[in-house]
Design an enzyme around this catalytic site. Sequence first.
Site, PDB file in Angstrom:
ATOM      1  CG  ASP A 180     -54.090 -13.416 -57.410  1.00 15.33           C
ATOM      2  OD1 ASP A 180     -53.002 -13.967 -57.677  1.00 15.33           O
ATOM      3  OD2 ASP A 180     -55.078 -14.045 -57.007  1.00 15.33           O
ATOM      4  CG  HIS A 181     -47.770 -13.124 -56.683  1.00 14.56           C
ATOM      5  ND1 HIS A 181     -48.416 -13.601 -55.570  1.00 14.56           N
ATOM      6  CD2 HIS A 181     -46.876 -14.075 -57.018  1.00 14.56           C
ATOM      7  CE1 HIS A 181     -47.920 -14.779 -55.256  1.00 14.56           C
ATOM      8  NE2 HIS A 181     -46.967 -15.108 -56.117  1.00 14.56           N
ATOM      9  CE  LYS A 185     -46.803 -17.102 -59.801  1.00 18.76           C
ATOM     10  NZ  LYS A 185     -45.432 -16.938 -59.350  1.00 18.76           N
ATOM     11  CG  HIS A 243     -52.329 -17.116 -55.555  1.00 15.65           C
ATOM     12  ND1 HIS A 243     -52.406 -15.769 -55.763  1.00 15.65           N
ATOM     13  CD2 HIS A 243     -51.514 -17.284 -54.481  1.00 15.65           C
ATOM     14  CE1 HIS A 243     -51.664 -15.139 -54.856  1.00 15.65           C
ATOM     15  NE2 HIS A 243     -51.121 -16.038 -54.063  1.00 15.65           N
ATOM     16  CE  LYS A 348     -42.727 -21.863 -56.025  1.00  8.51           C
ATOM     17  NZ  LYS A 348     -43.858 -21.340 -55.281  1.00  8.51           N
TER      18      LYS A 348
HETATM   19  C1  BG6 Z   1     -48.379 -16.026 -51.614  1.00  6.23           C
HETATM   20  C2  BG6 Z   1     -48.626 -16.782 -50.347  1.00  6.23           C
HETATM   21  O1  BG6 Z   1     -49.533 -15.335 -52.006  1.00  6.23           O
HETATM   22  O2  BG6 Z   1     -48.019 -16.934 -52.639  1.00  6.23           O
HETATM   23  C3  BG6 Z   1     -47.408 -17.593 -49.955  1.00  6.23           C
HETATM   24  O3  BG6 Z   1     -48.950 -15.880 -49.307  1.00  6.23           O
HETATM   25  C4  BG6 Z   1     -46.968 -18.468 -51.094  1.00  6.23           C
HETATM   26  O4  BG6 Z   1     -47.662 -18.376 -48.810  1.00  6.23           O
HETATM   27  C5  BG6 Z   1     -46.831 -17.657 -52.368  1.00  6.23           C
HETATM   28  O5  BG6 Z   1     -45.714 -19.031 -50.746  1.00  6.23           O
HETATM   29  C6  BG6 Z   1     -46.557 -18.553 -53.558  1.00  6.23           C
HETATM   30  O6  BG6 Z   1     -46.226 -17.750 -54.645  1.00  6.23           O
HETATM   31  P1  BG6 Z   1     -45.298 -18.302 -55.794  1.00  6.23           P
HETATM   32  O7  BG6 Z   1     -45.234 -17.186 -56.785  1.00  6.23           O
HETATM   33  O8  BG6 Z   1     -43.971 -18.635 -55.175  1.00  6.23           O
HETATM   34  O9  BG6 Z   1     -45.969 -19.521 -56.319  1.00  6.23           O
END
Ligand code: BG6
Length: 495
Positions: A180-181, A185, A243, A348
């Site tokens: 879960d990236h 962070k 997330h 964003k």
């Molecule tokens: C991903 C989603 O897991 O997270 C994308 O599949 C989304 O749709 C992205 O744009 C958002 O990640 P970040 O790091 O740009 O907030």
Amino acid sequence: MTNTAPKSIVIIFGATGDLANRKLYPSIYNLYTKGKLSEDFAVIGVARRPLKNEEFQENVRNSVAGQFEEQRNDIEKFSKLFYYHPFNVNDTASYRELKVIAEKLDSTYNTGGNRIFYLAMAPEFFGTIAVNLKTEGLTSTEGYTRLVIEKPFGHNLPSAKQLNEQLRHAFSEDEIYRIDHYLGKEMVQNIEVIRFANAIFEPLWNNRYISNIQVTSSEVLGVEDRGGYYEKSGALRDMVQNHMLQMVALLAMEPPIKLNTDEIRSEKIKVLRALRPLEEEDVKKYFVRGQYDAGTINGKNVPGYRQEEKVDPNSNTATFVAGKLIIDNFRWAGVPFYIRTGKRMKEKSTKIVVQFKDIPMDLYYREENDRQNPNLLVINIQPDEGITLYLNAKRPGQNTMTLPVKLDYCNNCIDGINTPEAYEKLIFDCMMGDTTNFAHWDEVALSWRYVDSISKVWENQIATEFPNYPSGSNGPKAADELLAEDGFHWWSVED
Ligand code: BG6
């Protein structure tokens, strides 16, 4: 703890794909330049395309060089650590060939049989690959074997269970690293530190002093070229199941008794277990869905979701979700956690706002008859990284008026602090055998259970209101009403 990863071979499935090129190679390169990779290290890229090693290395060089403005002299040497194997996931012969290559590189690089299998490709192959890795002997080595798996982890609880069972044939829970990236962070990792390393916050971190918590993750981008995937996932599966719920768990968990993987995970799991289950009526009352219409972003006209490629012109898919989560435990009874995420929004930004309760008496005012702001703790996750504390101080020259003041800490403004990309940290953690910042199966299952109860209701009801927010806005009005009903509003950056 040593700062260099143990020796290993990383086998990347989906080596010619977007994720590998945009995130994985540059992250591995950063680890390389920081001296965090072992001397005994190599990567095998596998994908369908018939490429030669040299062509693949050229790809890797391009992907890494593209991240830097200035010339980097070590990229050539770095790329020589990469090998390629054309691969068919359904053909067991491919696995046997891969095994021969891996064994050869094991001995060339003296990696002791340590292998990381990184699945950065279409999720429908995850199960097949894991099973074949075992049956064809790739997981039988002297060293460790680990599986790194990208999302989506299933599309609901039953499919996630099925996938998990397939993976567990070949790997134990400890060997599975579910990415879960967001957990990589810097500022998401900082949530625990802010909470548990500061005597001024933890005593207040409960329903006696906090009135509500807001977690927003908004994006300016639309679905880009992922319409096919997104039609089936929508914002709920794409962002909330993973997330958003992970951030909620970190905000709401109890202090772990030790800072180790098991203790941290078990506290997060308790939060997810305490989420109040949703009946159909609750979904209607507490969750808002949205879909973007055409609009203007940064002066440019952009199409609506239904006009995007590979999207049904009558699509019922939500590109925006807002919701009120209730956590039924002693600490949080009565404190709503609001979440909000959407594509094609005004900016964003990912941030968390903790709103403290009003003080008991209005001794002071901000303006005539205008109450002062409550105290807010804002955790900026991205693009700004930092924390801001909003206080009230005396308005100069006035005796009874207050002035809102901001105490700001900006993580990525300090010279010399170059926060590593999430993937860099997660790849390193995996090499170090640290699963803390990956999702445990129990977290995945509980999140799906929660999200499934929402999607079940939405999938059975056509959203006649779609599209219901213009691109470049803050989402549908109903998301504001959700908070207004409780006497709150979303705090935006400008407040
Ligand atoms: C991903 C989603 O897991 O997270 C994308 O599949 C989304 O749709 C992205 O744009 C958002 O990640 P970040 O790091 O740009 O907030």
